[in-house]
Every structure is written in structure tokens, then in C-alpha cells.
Design an enzyme around this catalytic site. Structure first.
Site, PDB file in Angstrom:
ATOM      1  N   ARG A   1      -3.148  21.302 -14.736  1.00 41.77           N
ATOM      2  CA  ARG A   1      -2.109  20.340 -15.101  1.00 41.77           C
ATOM      3  C   ARG A   1      -2.329  19.747 -16.490  1.00 41.77           C
ATOM      4  NH1 ARG A   1       0.993  15.754 -11.467  1.00 41.77           N
ATOM      5  NH2 ARG A   1       2.161  14.884 -13.234  1.00 41.77           N
TER       6      ARG A   1
ATOM      7  N   ARG B   1       0.821  -1.234   0.000  1.00 39.59           N
ATOM      8  CA  ARG B   1       0.000   0.000   0.000  1.00 39.59           C
ATOM      9  C   ARG B   1       0.848   1.274   0.000  1.00 39.59           C
ATOM     10  NH1 ARG B   1      -3.074  -3.062   3.900  1.00 39.59           N
ATOM     11  NH2 ARG B   1      -4.761  -4.113   2.790  1.00 39.59           N
TER      12      ARG B   1
ATOM     13  N   LYS C   1       7.354  22.590 -14.886  1.00 43.17           N
ATOM     14  CA  LYS C   1       6.541  21.433 -14.473  1.00 43.17           C
ATOM     15  C   LYS C   1       6.260  21.486 -12.975  1.00 43.17           C
ATOM     16  CE  LYS C   1       5.250  16.796 -14.959  1.00 43.17           C
ATOM     17  NZ  LYS C   1       5.319  15.528 -15.637  1.00 43.17           N
TER      18      LYS C   1
ATOM     19  N   HIS D   1      -1.236  10.298 -28.272  1.00 38.38           N
ATOM     20  CA  HIS D   1      -1.627   8.997 -27.716  1.00 38.38           C
ATOM     21  C   HIS D   1      -2.376   8.168 -28.761  1.00 38.38           C
ATOM     22  CE1 HIS D   1      -1.373  10.335 -23.211  1.00 38.38           C
ATOM     23  NE2 HIS D   1      -0.202  10.207 -23.776  1.00 38.38           N
TER      24      HIS D   1
ATOM     25  N   HIS E   1       7.221   7.900 -27.776  1.00 43.41           N
ATOM     26  CA  HIS E   1       6.242   8.813 -27.183  1.00 43.41           C
ATOM     27  C   HIS E   1       6.504  10.258 -27.641  1.00 43.41           C
ATOM     28  CE1 HIS E   1       3.557  10.535 -24.185  1.00 43.41           C
ATOM     29  NE2 HIS E   1       4.546  11.301 -23.759  1.00 43.41           N
TER      30      HIS E   1
ATOM     31  N   GLU F   1      -4.443  17.078 -11.401  1.00 45.63           N
ATOM     32  CA  GLU F   1      -5.047  17.456 -12.681  1.00 45.63           C
ATOM     33  C   GLU F   1      -6.532  17.770 -12.556  1.00 45.63           C
ATOM     34  OE1 GLU F   1      -3.101  15.608 -16.055  1.00 45.63           O
ATOM     35  OE2 GLU F   1      -4.973  15.741 -17.173  1.00 45.63           O
TER      36      GLU F   1
ATOM     37  N   GLU G   1       9.188  17.034 -25.554  1.00 46.87           N
ATOM     38  CA  GLU G   1       8.567  17.453 -24.284  1.00 46.87           C
ATOM     39  C   GLU G   1       9.147  18.785 -23.811  1.00 46.87           C
ATOM     40  OE1 GLU G   1       5.923  16.011 -23.206  1.00 46.87           O
ATOM     41  OE2 GLU G   1       6.060  13.831 -23.271  1.00 46.87           O
TER      42      GLU G   1
ATOM     43  N   ASN H   1      -0.309  18.265 -21.268  1.00 50.51           N
ATOM     44  CA  ASN H   1      -0.630  17.264 -22.283  1.00 50.51           C
ATOM     45  C   ASN H   1      -0.831  17.873 -23.663  1.00 50.51           C
ATOM     46  OD1 ASN H   1      -0.482  14.832 -20.892  1.00 50.51           O
ATOM     47  ND2 ASN H   1      -2.436  15.231 -19.892  1.00 50.51           N
TER      48      ASN H   1
ATOM     49  N   HIS I   1      -0.626  15.709 -26.723  1.00 51.50           N
ATOM     50  CA  HIS I   1      -0.688  14.317 -26.277  1.00 51.50           C
ATOM     51  C   HIS I   1      -1.971  13.606 -26.692  1.00 51.50           C
ATOM     52  CE1 HIS I   1       2.762  15.610 -24.010  1.00 51.50           C
ATOM     53  NE2 HIS I   1       2.879  14.475 -23.349  1.00 51.50           N
TER      54      HIS I   1
ATOM     55  N   LYS J   1       3.050  11.235 -11.727  1.00 51.75           N
ATOM     56  CA  LYS J   1       2.133  10.402 -12.515  1.00 51.75           C
ATOM     57  C   LYS J   1       2.822   9.070 -12.757  1.00 51.75           C
ATOM     58  CE  LYS J   1      -0.872  13.496 -15.087  1.00 51.75           C
ATOM     59  NZ  LYS J   1      -1.257  13.987 -16.432  1.00 51.75           N
TER      60      LYS J   1
HETATM   61  P1  NAD Z   1      12.063   4.917 -22.422  1.00 51.21           P
HETATM   62  O1  NAD Z   1      11.939   4.806 -20.983  1.00 51.21           O
HETATM   63  O2  NAD Z   1      11.505   3.810 -23.269  1.00 51.21           O
HETATM   64  O3  NAD Z   1      13.592   5.143 -22.805  1.00 51.21           O
HETATM   65  C1  NAD Z   1      13.936   5.287 -24.148  1.00 51.21           C
HETATM   66  C2  NAD Z   1      15.033   4.294 -24.584  1.00 51.21           C
HETATM   67  O4  NAD Z   1      16.288   4.792 -24.160  1.00 51.21           O
HETATM   68  C3  NAD Z   1      14.898   2.915 -24.006  1.00 51.21           C
HETATM   69  O5  NAD Z   1      15.322   1.976 -24.965  1.00 51.21           O
HETATM   70  C4  NAD Z   1      15.868   2.952 -22.843  1.00 51.21           C
HETATM   71  O6  NAD Z   1      16.326   1.679 -22.473  1.00 51.21           O
HETATM   72  C5  NAD Z   1      16.969   3.797 -23.403  1.00 51.21           C
HETATM   73  N1  NAD Z   1      17.763   4.518 -22.433  1.00 51.21           N
HETATM   74  C6  NAD Z   1      17.335   5.153 -21.327  1.00 51.21           C
HETATM   75  N2  NAD Z   1      18.340   5.837 -20.778  1.00 51.21           N
HETATM   76  C7  NAD Z   1      19.432   5.612 -21.533  1.00 51.21           C
HETATM   77  C8  NAD Z   1      20.765   6.060 -21.481  1.00 51.21           C
HETATM   78  N3  NAD Z   1      21.173   6.946 -20.572  1.00 51.21           N
HETATM   79  N4  NAD Z   1      21.630   5.585 -22.403  1.00 51.21           N
HETATM   80  C9  NAD Z   1      21.222   4.741 -23.383  1.00 51.21           C
HETATM   81  N5  NAD Z   1      19.950   4.310 -23.510  1.00 51.21           N
HETATM   82  C10 NAD Z   1      19.079   4.753 -22.588  1.00 51.21           C
HETATM   83  O7  NAD Z   1      11.347   6.245 -22.972  1.00 51.21           O
HETATM   84  P2  NAD Z   1      11.268   7.740 -22.422  1.00 51.21           P
HETATM   85  O8  NAD Z   1      11.179   8.567 -23.635  1.00 51.21           O
HETATM   86  O9  NAD Z   1      12.285   8.041 -21.423  1.00 51.21           O
HETATM   87  O10 NAD Z   1       9.867   7.768 -21.676  1.00 51.21           O
HETATM   88  C11 NAD Z   1       8.673   7.514 -22.376  1.00 51.21           C
HETATM   89  C12 NAD Z   1       7.648   7.049 -21.383  1.00 51.21           C
HETATM   90  O11 NAD Z   1       7.417   8.077 -20.422  1.00 51.21           O
HETATM   91  C13 NAD Z   1       6.298   6.737 -21.984  1.00 51.21           C
HETATM   92  O12 NAD Z   1       5.841   5.524 -21.477  1.00 51.21           O
HETATM   93  C14 NAD Z   1       5.415   7.880 -21.532  1.00 51.21           C
HETATM   94  O13 NAD Z   1       4.086   7.500 -21.402  1.00 51.21           O
HETATM   95  C15 NAD Z   1       6.027   8.218 -20.222  1.00 51.21           C
HETATM   96  N6  NAD Z   1       5.771   9.592 -19.777  1.00 51.21           N
HETATM   97  C16 NAD Z   1       5.334   9.772 -18.522  1.00 51.21           C
HETATM   98  C17 NAD Z   1       5.136  11.037 -18.047  1.00 51.21           C
HETATM   99  C18 NAD Z   1       4.735  11.246 -16.618  1.00 51.21           C
HETATM  100  O14 NAD Z   1       4.407  12.373 -16.253  1.00 51.21           O
HETATM  101  N7  NAD Z   1       4.761  10.230 -15.805  1.00 51.21           N
HETATM  102  C19 NAD Z   1       5.389  12.146 -18.862  1.00 51.21           C
HETATM  103  C20 NAD Z   1       5.850  11.928 -20.153  1.00 51.21           C
HETATM  104  C21 NAD Z   1       6.053  10.636 -20.607  1.00 51.21           C
HETATM  105  N1  GLY Z   2       3.281  14.714 -18.596  1.00 53.11           N
HETATM  106  C1  GLY Z   2       2.002  15.169 -18.150  1.00 53.11           C
HETATM  107  C2  GLY Z   2       1.902  15.383 -16.685  1.00 53.11           C
HETATM  108  O1  GLY Z   2       2.792  15.086 -15.941  1.00 53.11           O
HETATM  109  O2  GLY Z   2       0.900  15.841 -16.234  1.00 53.11           O
END
Ligand code: NAD
Ligand code: GLY
Length: 366
Positions: free
Chosen positions: A247, A127, A233, A258, A271, A243, A191, A251, A254, A149
Site C-alpha cells: 500500500r 468505539r 486503489k 508532506h 495537498h 500498509e 493523485e 504514497n 508524498h 485511512k
Molecule cells: P479539501 O477537502 O480541503 O477540499 C478542497 C477545497 O474544495 C476545500 O476548500 C473544499 O471546501 C472545497 N470543495 C470541496 N468540494 C467542493 C465542491 N464540490 N465544490 C466547491 N468546492 C468544493 O481537499 P482535498 O484535496 O479534497 O483533500 C485533501 C486532503 O485529503 C488532505 O488532508 C490529505 O491529507 C487527504 N488525503 C487523504 C487520503 C486518504 O487516503 N485518506 C488520500 C489523499 C489525501
Molecule cells: N493515499 C494513500 C493511501 O490511501 O494509502
């Protein structure tokens, strides 16, 4: 070489007794100073993936061993297509298999996929246990590691299963960006670019001046843009953590993005790539609704192209886009709500007629 205090930026996410620091600098993973004062526990679990773990997990383990008696590493398969229940379960298997108690601290070492999944696991395990973000992609350093998030995908929709759950600290080591593939760096820039139209007209000018330097990974520029992105942010999250309204501006692009990700299958487009093409469509819609001045869409599109990102979406057909967009979390009663630009630096949330949305999609699909 370890970073001097003046080489590191701190940004606070102000959320009362859940406030935390974002630390941004080169060499953070190499310096014990940044790893003091974390929640105390017997166990620490580093969650990483099969790409990032071999490069950085040993260094992170070294930092944690002075605080935690038992440091375990769990490595997940790499990719958006693994952001699912069965992969999430591997984190719980590792936690239970190692007898981790409810004080255990999770460390998310990787990009947004690892970060979102680790955060969700931390929110659920017993939890709720503390977790720390150690983002290693540009995208995760400017966006996903901040704000709490957390989620996994469902085949019917992106990030549909999750929780708001804040980390205890975010530690961004700029040195980790050296190993990031160019395509991923560009995805992170999407982003970054988003923050201009929604919140900071000056950032847009700055990005136009420095895009090439950012793509060459000049550390002072990266540090500056990561700090500014985190400030924006943090300010938005501090004002509207869950949100209720504001917030949603984070997006921008997005809703269309999406639909691209879900329509093509998660992981086909990154993404950030989907968000990039989505921002062009959203800017077009803003112009056609008479909200933003004519010319903003072209300016944004030019900057996106210079970041090495797509400015046109895949030709899935407008009906397919709209079908996916109705599952968006901002939709209310089937009414899709878009983040639109009302003058550079100011975003609003609006619905729009399907026919107009379809025209914007058709105008910007390859
Ligand atoms: P990812 O986590 O898939 O990383 C991208 C690629 O880079 C992967 O293959 C990873 O293994 C590689 N990688 C990571 N760090 C590395 C490094 N230092 N050196 C070499 N390779 C490396 O993708 P991302 O773009 O980081 O994140 C995308 C995800 O984030 C999506 O799932 C999206 O929905 C999510 N997201 C979440 C929020 C939030 O607020 N929580 C906001 C935006 C995006
Ligand atoms: N990336 C969108 C949020 O964090 O709200």
C-alpha cells in the site's frame, strides 16, 4: 434527471465482511436508489464544511430522511489548517449534543479533509460507528474516500493521528465536480497521475491523450478516470489494507510532498500540488539511483505541468525537507523510505543517501 444504471460505475473494495461499493456517476445525490440499504439507525450526522454544506447538504439531507428519523448537519470551518483536534471535537460535540447512539451513521460530505476527519470521528465515537463517504472533490473521489485511512494533522506532522477505518459505502456524484475551483481540480489530477507510474503504464498514455478534456471537466472522461483510479486503489487496499508493504506505493511523491506541506504550514500549498512537485523529485531520485529509465522524470513532469500543477517545490532548503521527511510514517528508525519508480507502472520502496536526496530536492526547487 436521475442516472440510468448503465451511467453508473461500481467498484468493489474487497475486504471480506468489511467489503464495500464505490458508486461513480452523475446525479447520484439526486437519486434515492443509491441511498438504499445503508446501515439502519435512528440518527444520521452529515459532516460537511462551510463551503460545501451550503451547496449540497440540503440535497443529501433529502436522500437520508427516508431512512433516518433524525438527520443532523454539522459544518466545520473549511481548510487543511482545521484538520486538527479542536475541529474534530466539534463532531463529537454535535454527536453527544444530539444524543446520538452507537448505531448513528456519519456521512462525510466534502473533500479529503472532511472525509479524513469524519472517518476518524466515526472510528472513535463510542468505539466505532458506521460512516459513508460522499466525496465532492476529484482528489477525494479518486483517492482519499477509498481505503479507510482516516486522520487529523499534528503541528509536527501530517496525518499523524488517525486510524484505519473503512466506510460502509462511497458515493461519488460527478455533478459535484462542476462547482469545484480549477485549482482544486488540478490538485485532484495529481493523485490521478500518480497511479500511472506506480501501477498502470497505459493510464499514463491515456492521460497524455485526454488531459485537456479532463481539465474541461468532460463527464465521460472524468467518470472513466475516477473508475480506473478507484479500481487501482481498491486492488491495492484489498491486498494490503494496513500498509504492511504494497500500500505504501500509493504514497508516490508524498514523502517530499508532506515535507512541502509541513514546511510551508498546512494549507499554503494544496495537498495535490505538494504531491505533484514531490513526484518530480521522487522520479528524479528513481533515475539517479538507476532504477527507472532516463526520460521518465521529464515525461512525468510534462504531464504534471499540463495538469496545471507545480513541477518545482518551494525553496525551503534541503535540510528542512529532510527534517520533515524523517517524521514521515514510512520512516523506520529515522531512515526515510521513498516510493520510487522501477520502470513505468511499477513502484518499489527504498531508502537513499541524504546527499543524493538533497541533490534531487535542490534540482527541483523554485
Ligand atoms: P479539501 O477537502 O480541503 O477540499 C478542497 C477545497 O474544495 C476545500 O476548500 C473544499 O471546501 C472545497 N470543495 C470541496 N468540494 C467542493 C465542491 N464540490 N465544490 C466547491 N468546492 C468544493 O481537499 P482535498 O484535496 O479534497 O483533500 C485533501 C486532503 O485529503 C488532505 O488532508 C490529505 O491529507 C487527504 N488525503 C487523504 C487520503 C486518504 O487516503 N485518506 C488520500 C489523499 C489525501
Ligand atoms: N493515499 C494513500 C493511501 O490511501 O494509502
Amino acid at each position: 434527471m436521475t442516472p440510468a444504471a448503465q451511467d453508473v460505475d461500481h467498484v468493489t473494495v474487497a475486504l471480506g465482511d468489511r467489503s464495500y461499493e464505490i458508486v461513480i456517476g452523475a446525479g447520484v445525490l439526486a437519486d434515492d436508489a443509491f441511498w438504499r440499504g445503508l446501515p439502519s439507525a435512528r440518527h444520521a450526522l452529515i459532516v460537511t464544511n462551510d463551503t460545501v454544506g451550503p451547496i449540497y447538504a440540503a440535497q443529501l439531507r433529502q436522500r437520508l430522511e427516508s431512512t433516518y428519523a433524525d438527520v443532523v448537519v454539522v459544518s466545520l470551518p473549511d481548510g487543511e489548517s482545521f484538520k486538527d483536534w479542536s475541529t474534530l471535537n466539534r463532531i463529537f460535540d454535535a454527536l453527544l449534543g444530539h444524543g446520538c447512539d452507537r448505531k448513528t451513521v456519519l456521512f462525510a460530505l466534502g473533500g479529503g479533509v472532511v472525509g479524513d476527519m469524519t472517518g476518524f470521528a466515526a472510528a472513535c465515537y463510542m468505539r466505532g460507528v458506521p460512516f459513508v463517504q460522499v466525496p465532492t472533490t476529484l482528489l477525494s473521489q479518486v483517492d482519499s474516500s477509498v481505503g479507510g485511512k482516516t486522520a487529523i494533522n499534528h503541528p509536527l506532522g501530517k496525518n499523524m493521528i488517525g486510524a484505519f477505518y473503512q466506510p460502509a459505502r462511497v458515493l461519488c456524484d460527478l455533478d459535484t465536480l462542476a462547482s469545484l475551483p480549477d485549482r482544486e481540480l488540478s490538485a485532484g489530477l495529481a493523485e490521478v497521475i500518480k497511479y500511472g507510474p506506480i501501477a498502470d503504464a497505459g493510464l499514463m498514455d491515456w492521460l497524455e491523450e485526454h488531459m485537456e478534456g479532463l481539465r474541461r471537466r468532460e463527464t465521460p472522461l472524468l467518470r472513466q478516470v475516477i473508475r480506473r483510479s478507484c479500481e487501482i486503489k481498491a486492488q491495492v487496499v484489498g491486498a494490503d489494507e494496513r500498509e504492511g508493504g504494497l500500500r505504501a506505493i500509493l504514497n508516490f511523491g508524498h514523502t517530499f510532498g508532506h515535507a512541502i506541506e509541513a514546511g510551508l504550514g498546512f494549507g499554503v500549498w494544496l495537498h495535490g500540488e505538494a504531491v505533484a512537485a514531490g513526484m518530480v523529485m521522487a522520479a528524479e531520485l528513481s533515475e539517479r539511483l538507476g532504477l527507472s529509465p532516463v526520460g521518465l522524470r521529464q515525461r512525468l513532469s510534462d504531464l504534471i505541468a499540463r495538469a496545471g500543477l507545480p513541477v518545482r517545490g518551494p525553496r525551503l532548503g534541503a535540510a528542512e525537507y529532510l527534517r520533515h521527511m524523517r517524521v514521515d510514517k514510512k520512516a523506520e528508525g529515522g531512515d526515510i523510505r521513498f516510493v520510487l519508480i522501477e520502470g513505468l507502472g511499477h513502484a518499489v520502496l527504498r531508502s537513499a543517501p541524504d546527499a543524493l536526496v538533497a541533490e534531487c530536492i535542490d534540482a527541483h526547487c523554485a
